[in-house]
Design a protein around this motif. Structure first.
Motif, short mmCIF file in Angstrom:
data_model
loop_
_atom_site.label_atom_id
_atom_site.label_comp_id
_atom_site.label_asym_id
_atom_site.label_seq_id
_atom_site.Cartn_x
_atom_site.Cartn_y
_atom_site.Cartn_z
N VAL A 1 0.84 -1.20 0.00
CA VAL A 1 0.00 0.00 0.00
C VAL A 1 0.88 1.25 0.00
O VAL A 1 0.57 2.24 -0.66
N ILE A 2 1.98 1.17 0.73
CA ILE A 2 2.87 2.32 0.89
C ILE A 2 3.62 2.65 -0.40
O ILE A 2 3.72 3.82 -0.80
N LEU A 3 4.14 1.63 -1.09
CA LEU A 3 4.98 1.86 -2.26
C LEU A 3 4.26 2.65 -3.37
O LEU A 3 4.83 3.61 -3.90
N PRO A 4 3.03 2.28 -3.74
CA PRO A 4 2.37 3.05 -4.82
C PRO A 4 2.18 4.53 -4.48
O PRO A 4 2.42 5.39 -5.34
N ILE A 5 1.76 4.83 -3.25
CA ILE A 5 1.52 6.24 -2.93
C ILE A 5 2.84 7.01 -2.84
O ILE A 5 2.89 8.21 -3.15
N LEU A 6 3.94 6.33 -2.48
CA LEU A 6 5.25 6.98 -2.48
C LEU A 6 5.67 7.32 -3.91
O LEU A 6 6.19 8.42 -4.18
N LEU A 7 5.45 6.41 -4.84
CA LEU A 7 5.84 6.65 -6.23
C LEU A 7 5.00 7.77 -6.86
O LEU A 7 5.52 8.61 -7.60
N VAL A 8 3.70 7.77 -6.55
CA VAL A 8 2.84 8.84 -7.06
C VAL A 8 3.25 10.18 -6.47
O VAL A 8 3.26 11.21 -7.16
N SER A 9 3.61 10.18 -5.18
CA SER A 9 4.07 11.42 -4.54
C SER A 9 5.35 11.92 -5.20
O SER A 9 5.50 13.12 -5.45
N ALA A 10 6.27 11.01 -5.48
CA ALA A 10 7.53 11.40 -6.13
C ALA A 10 7.26 11.99 -7.51
O ALA A 10 7.93 12.95 -7.92
N TYR A 11 6.28 11.44 -8.21
CA TYR A 11 5.93 11.97 -9.54
C TYR A 11 5.42 13.40 -9.45
O TYR A 11 5.83 14.28 -10.22
N LEU A 12 4.53 13.66 -8.48
CA LEU A 12 3.99 15.01 -8.32
C LEU A 12 5.09 15.97 -7.86
O LEU A 12 5.12 17.13 -8.28
N VAL A 13 5.98 15.50 -7.01
CA VAL A 13 7.09 16.34 -6.55
C VAL A 13 7.96 16.79 -7.72
O VAL A 13 8.42 17.94 -7.77
N ARG A 14 8.17 15.92 -8.70
CA ARG A 14 8.97 16.26 -9.87
C ARG A 14 8.37 17.43 -10.64
O ARG A 14 9.08 18.19 -11.30
N LYS A 15 7.05 17.59 -10.56
CA LYS A 15 6.37 18.64 -11.33
C LYS A 15 6.50 20.02 -10.70
O LYS A 15 6.20 21.03 -11.33
N GLY A 16 6.90 20.07 -9.43
CA GLY A 16 7.18 21.36 -8.82
C GLY A 16 6.02 21.99 -8.08
O GLY A 16 4.90 21.47 -8.03
N ILE A 17 6.28 23.16 -7.53
CA ILE A 17 5.35 23.85 -6.64
C ILE A 17 4.11 24.36 -7.38
O ILE A 17 3.02 24.40 -6.82
#
Length: 369
Positions: free
Chosen positions: A123-139
């Motif tokens: 459960v943790i791994l998918p939400i971490l990867l999605v979070s990392a993707y959004l972080v790449r897009k910036g503020i």
């Protein structure tokens, strides 16, 4: 400052702050307030909210005094560069550490209520990867997404609370004014740190398109969160009562379990509650993650934070599976917050503020000399 990222508006910064504050704590807040001050927990919330507003105002004042400057640059200007590196690393540990506990609690809660046979790691791994993707897009993307989510999220929350009042007993809010004043005062630090999340303004302040209005961000965001927390506390108490609330791990979810929709065309309202909560937790994680990556980039002298979005994942993943039970998670989170939150939220901004005032005083003396 960061050429590959755009600015965020004041309203977007307020929305980001609100969503960062409302995450994991909302599930356990009523139980913890009962433990601190009984049915007088609403007073503790008000005092803690006022304290958080005062602290957030100083954060905004710092951003206002250094328009367009990043947090690391502000630390370097006011407290010297060597100290800035130490405090920058300290802040990174705080942001990513808090995120790790948010992720762990998220995994355990989803396992308990939605996927009992699924290991939390899956459960943790998918939400971490999605979070990392959004972080790449910036503020900028984070700000726009926060604005999109906040309105429907607020509407669903208000509707759920309204439906829960069908089973409410107002007498459960009594008695009031029974807790000794000293006990209420001792509980204020707990209430103040129930609003943790507003400190992301320090990290994101350099991206604001109108930094002169930074002093408004924290107070406005905390005011709305305070209203939500009061509504939450009152709803849980009126439905469950203080004795039952004190014995539940997640009293908010237990409150929504009592909802019965007219016609019974939906059997389990809990699914809607968890769906709303997943979005809320996600929008709590991403600002913490993005703040940590931005500081990592600055400490390393990089130019693009997106290259650092995957770097903290192993650290976060290890911390998020460190504790075996939910009780251990909350105990570890409390200890971690004691050693980091006070420094990041109170001590470091106080040091910046003192250095800032000293600099201004010297400038005034030089002008009059």
């Amino acid at each position: 400052m960061f050429p590959n990222n755009d600015k965020v508006t004041v309203s977007q910064m307020v929305t980001i702050s609100i969503l960062t504050m409302v995450g994991i704590g909302i599930l356990t807040l009523p139980r913890e307030l009962i433990g601190e001050a009984g049915t007088d927990g609403w007073m503790v919330l008000i005092l803690g909210g006022l304290g958080a507003i005062a602290v957030s105002f100083t954060h905004g004042y710092i951003i206002k005094s250094f328009p367009g400057k990043s947090y690391f640059e502000i630390l370097s200007i006011t407290l010297t560069k060597p100290i800035a590196y130490i405090l920058g690393l300290y802040t990174i540990i705080y942001l990513l550490g808090i995120m790790s506990y948010v992720v762990r609690t998220f995994g355990m809660t989803v396992k308990e209520f939605l996927l009992p046979e699924t290991p939390p790691e899956f459960v943790i791994l998918p939400i971490l990867l999605v979070s990392a993707y959004l972080v790449r897009k910036g503020i900028e993307v984070l700000g726009r997404m926060a604005e999109i989510i906040i309105v429907p999220l607020s509407a669903v929350i208000v509707i759920l609370f309204f439906l829960s009042w069908r089973n409410a007993e107002v007498s459960n809010l009594l008695p009031v004014f029974q807790t000794p004043s000293l006990q209420i005062i001792k509980a204020v630090p707990f209430a103040l740190f129930s609003f943790l999340g507003f400190e992301v303004l320090l990290v994101f302040g350099g991206f604001m398109d109108k930094p002169k209005k930074a002093t408004r961000v924290g107070p406005i965001a905390i005011f709305f969160v305070l209203l939500l927390y009061q509504l939450l506390n009152a709803s849980v108490l009126t439905v469950l009562g203080s004795h039952q609330t004190e014995r539940l791990i997640w009293p908010l979810l237990a409150t929504f379990r009592t909802i019965e929709l007219p016609g019974a065309f939906i059997e389990n309202v809990e699914i809607f509650v968890m769906a709303v909560w997943v979005f809320t937790v996600f929008m709590t994680m991403v600002p913490l993650y993005l703040g940590g990556c931005l500081l990592m980039m600055e400490l390393a002298g990089g130019k693009d934070h997106s290259y650092y979005s995957l770097l903290p994942l192993p650290f976060i993943a290890v911390l998020s599976v460190w504790d075996d039970s939910i009780a251990d998670v909350y105990e570890s989170l409390g200890k971690f917050s004691d050693y980091t939150a006070y420094g990041v939220v109170l001590l470091v901004p106080l040091g910046i503020l003192i250095a800032l005032l000293v600099r201004k005083r010297k400038k005034n003396e030089d002008r009059t000399a």
